[in-house]
Motif scaffolding. Structure first.
Motif, PDB file in Angstrom:
ATOM      1  N   THR A   1       0.799  -1.235   0.000  1.00 36.39           N
ATOM      2  CA  THR A   1       0.000   0.000   0.000  1.00 36.39           C
ATOM      3  C   THR A   1       0.826   1.276   0.000  1.00 36.39           C
ATOM      4  N   ASP A   2       2.074   1.209   0.448  1.00 36.36           N
ATOM      5  CA  ASP A   2       2.893   2.416   0.587  1.00 36.36           C
ATOM      6  C   ASP A   2       3.740   2.635  -0.661  1.00 36.36           C
ATOM      7  N   PHE A   3       3.379   3.641  -1.432  1.00 36.52           N
ATOM      8  CA  PHE A   3       4.122   3.972  -2.651  1.00 36.52           C
ATOM      9  C   PHE A   3       4.782   5.349  -2.531  1.00 36.52           C
ATOM     10  N   SER A   4       5.051   5.769  -1.294  1.00 34.48           N
ATOM     11  CA  SER A   4       5.658   7.081  -1.067  1.00 34.48           C
ATOM     12  C   SER A   4       7.131   7.095  -1.440  1.00 34.48           C
ATOM     13  N   ASN A   5       7.783   5.917  -1.412  1.00 38.14           N
ATOM     14  CA  ASN A   5       9.194   5.818  -1.782  1.00 38.14           C
ATOM     15  C   ASN A   5       9.326   5.937  -3.299  1.00 38.14           C
ATOM     16  N   VAL A   6      10.176   6.824  -3.742  1.00 38.88           N
ATOM     17  CA  VAL A   6      10.304   7.059  -5.186  1.00 38.88           C
ATOM     18  C   VAL A   6      11.153   5.996  -5.874  1.00 38.88           C
ATOM     19  N   ASP A   7      11.868   5.181  -5.091  1.00 36.81           N
ATOM     20  CA  ASP A   7      12.710   4.143  -5.683  1.00 36.81           C
ATOM     21  C   ASP A   7      11.868   2.981  -6.198  1.00 36.81           C
ATOM     22  N   TYR A   8      12.378   2.315  -7.226  1.00 32.72           N
ATOM     23  CA  TYR A   8      11.741   1.123  -7.763  1.00 32.72           C
ATOM     24  C   TYR A   8      12.496  -0.106  -7.263  1.00 32.72           C
ATOM     25  N   ALA A   9      11.791  -1.209  -7.136  1.00 34.61           N
ATOM     26  CA  ALA A   9      12.395  -2.435  -6.613  1.00 34.61           C
ATOM     27  C   ALA A   9      13.592  -2.888  -7.444  1.00 34.61           C
ATOM     28  N   ILE A  10      13.543  -2.639  -8.731  1.00 34.28           N
ATOM     29  CA  ILE A  10      14.615  -3.088  -9.617  1.00 34.28           C
ATOM     30  C   ILE A  10      15.943  -2.430  -9.264  1.00 34.28           C
ATOM     31  N   GLU A  11      15.885  -1.295  -8.566  1.00 27.76           N
ATOM     32  CA  GLU A  11      17.098  -0.602  -8.152  1.00 27.76           C
ATOM     33  C   GLU A  11      17.808  -1.327  -7.012  1.00 27.76           C
ATOM     34  N   GLY A  12      17.126  -2.253  -6.350  1.00 30.31           N
ATOM     35  CA  GLY A  12      17.695  -2.943  -5.205  1.00 30.31           C
ATOM     36  C   GLY A  12      18.075  -4.386  -5.461  1.00 30.31           C
ATOM     37  N   ILE A  13      18.121  -4.808  -6.713  1.00 28.29           N
ATOM     38  CA  ILE A  13      18.420  -6.212  -7.001  1.00 28.29           C
ATOM     39  C   ILE A  13      19.922  -6.488  -6.942  1.00 28.29           C
ATOM     40  N   TYR A  14      20.263  -7.771  -6.846  1.00 28.88           N
ATOM     41  CA  TYR A  14      21.656  -8.189  -6.982  1.00 28.88           C
ATOM     42  C   TYR A  14      21.799  -8.994  -8.269  1.00 28.88           C
ATOM     43  N   GLN A  15      23.030  -9.009  -8.786  1.00 22.72           N
ATOM     44  CA  GLN A  15      23.375  -9.847  -9.932  1.00 22.72           C
ATOM     45  C   GLN A  15      24.587 -10.673  -9.541  1.00 22.72           C
TER      46      GLN A  15
END
Length: 441
Positions: free
Chosen positions: A237-251
């Motif tokens: 429900t909380d979309f206040s964070n402007v970051d996207y999940a893809i920015e936090g992935i590992y490779q």
């Protein structure tokens, strides 16, 4: 009316996701391109691996999304997210590309589908972890199904009611148990391939916008109630964070379960500096967080899949060979005297402080005790590939080349794929013609 909507997790979730797609930042789409390149490498390498070991699977299975998802996970080199404890690209990109080829989707649509597929999968995973894993679910199968279906839906431009219907179908299709990876099992990738395959059916039915339940996520028998005892609805429900999940992935750079990577990196740092010989080592201790101990502390190695889930084996491999890539996990090394001997000398122990710090930090401390009484120690809090310690563009391209050439592509073909992916409006058909060569050969 507002209160009714706010109390409906599914409604909040879909509305929030739609808002996020209205203006996707350029840098976020660039990350999707990196994920796409990484996916192509692990998928091509995985197809080669399957052909060598299970060629009948490639020949008899007509469902491309399943095969690609299975193949992209089989080498244990696909990307993921440490907070959600989930693998992502193997199922999500497989599903999105299957539809993209069929419906001739634009570059922008493909990238949007990947970004939003990752967003949905990670948010859903974080909403149910760690209770979901503790109950025995494989989140890459459960939330991978949901993220893959919604990735397809966003790539295809579904409207709100279609998205809600797709979500309902995907959530009820979500499945996968961790037990499938235990002992000598080679079936762990099945959960990921099935997630990609089932997501296509969920998206296909979702396109019809058939009426579904009011709240598949928050209902009394819905997603949170059924799949965890540690619910975190705020991630839905909380979309206040402007970051996207893809920015936090590992490779990944090592072909082992991600829980093994901090210990591998710490060991490799010591090996490089100390030039240790296996004969000098008396014992090894790995102190790490709780979830990296259970199912990853075994020293009885029962095949390559078992080895890839074992921190003791990974540490032994790192000491003996100085690497833990896909080429290092092979039948010959399973019988190597020193790798087997050192594996039995590794003890994996929970560290309360590291447990408290996870999943924000998923680290390990490795101590090597020598027979002459000396001891050496090294720690790794952010293994290579985490957003705090990312692969450079050049390192990612090198990873792709290594896997793609192992899978049968030439150096020139690899360069063509890399150059095309970085173009503003890449030629999707050209890329797929080259990539699919690995399936035909």
């Amino acid at each position: 009316m507002k209160d009714v909507v706010m109390n409906n997790l599914s409604e909040c979730f879909v509305v929030g996701l739609i808002t996020q797609t209205l203006c996707l930042p350029l840098q976020t789409k660039q990350l999707a391109r990196k994920c796409l390149l990484d996916y192509f490498g692990v998928k091509i390498g995985g197809i080669k691996n399957l052909k060598e070991k299970h060629s009948e699977l490639i020949e008899s299975e007509p469902k491309d999304a399943f095969i690609n998802g299975f193949a992209a996970h089989v080498l244990e080199l696909d990307d993921g997210h440490r907070h959600g404890m989930i693998h992502l690209g193997a199922s999500i990109v497989s599903a999105v590309l299957t539809v993209a080829e069929k419906e001739k989707l634009s570059t922008d649509s493909v990238l949007k589908g990947i970004v939003m597929g990752y967003e949905v999968a990670v948010r859903c995973a974080m909403a149910i972890q760690p209770g979901h894993k503790m109950r025995g679910y494989h989140v890459s199968g459960t939330c991978g199904t949901i993220g893959s279906a919604m990735g397809v839906a966003f790539a295809c431009g579904y409207h709100k009611e279609q998205l809600k219907s797709t979500l309902a179908c995907a959530v009820t299709s979500a499945s996968g148990l961790l037990e499938i990876q235990e002992e000598a099992s080679e079936l762990k990738p099945y959960n990921v391939g099935r997630a990609a395959m089932d997501s296509l059916m969920a998206a296909q039915i979702g396109r019809l916008a058939l009426p579904g339940p009011d709240d598949i996520l928050g209902g009394k028998q819905g997603f949170l109630a059924a799949l965890t005892d540690t619910p975190h609805p705020e991630y839905l429900t909380d979309f206040s964070n402007v970051d996207y999940a893809i920015e936090g992935i590992y490779q990944k750079v090592h072909a082992a379960c991600r829980h093994c990577h901090p210990a591998i990196d710490a060991t490799l740092d010591m090996r490089k500096e100390l030039k240790l010989r296996p004969v000098e080592i008396d014992r090894i201790e790995v102190h790490t967080y709780k979830l990296a101990v259970g199912s990853h502390d075994h020293t009885d190695i029962r095949g390559i899949s078992s080895a890839k889930l074992s921190t003791p084996y990974a540490v032994a491999l790192a000491i003996v060979k100085g690497s833990a890539g896909y080429a290092d996990y092979n039948e010959e090394d399973l019988d190597d005297y020193w790798i087997k001997t050192l594996t039995r000398k590794v003890n994996v122990i929970e560290d309360d402080d590291l447990t408290q710090r996870s999943p924000a930090v998923r680290g390990a401390r490795v101590t090597i005790y020598l027979k002459d009484g000396r001891e050496f120690e090294a720690s790794c809090m952010y293994p290579k590939g985490e957003p705090e310690n990312p692969l450079s563009k050049e390192e990612l391209e090198d990873k792709f080349r290594g896997l793609a050439m192992y899978g049968g592509l030439t150096s020139t073909e690899c360069d063509e794929v890399i150059a095309e992916i970085w173009k503003e409006d890449f030629d999707f058909n050209k890329i797929m013609r080259i990539v699919n060569k690995s399936t035909r050969n």
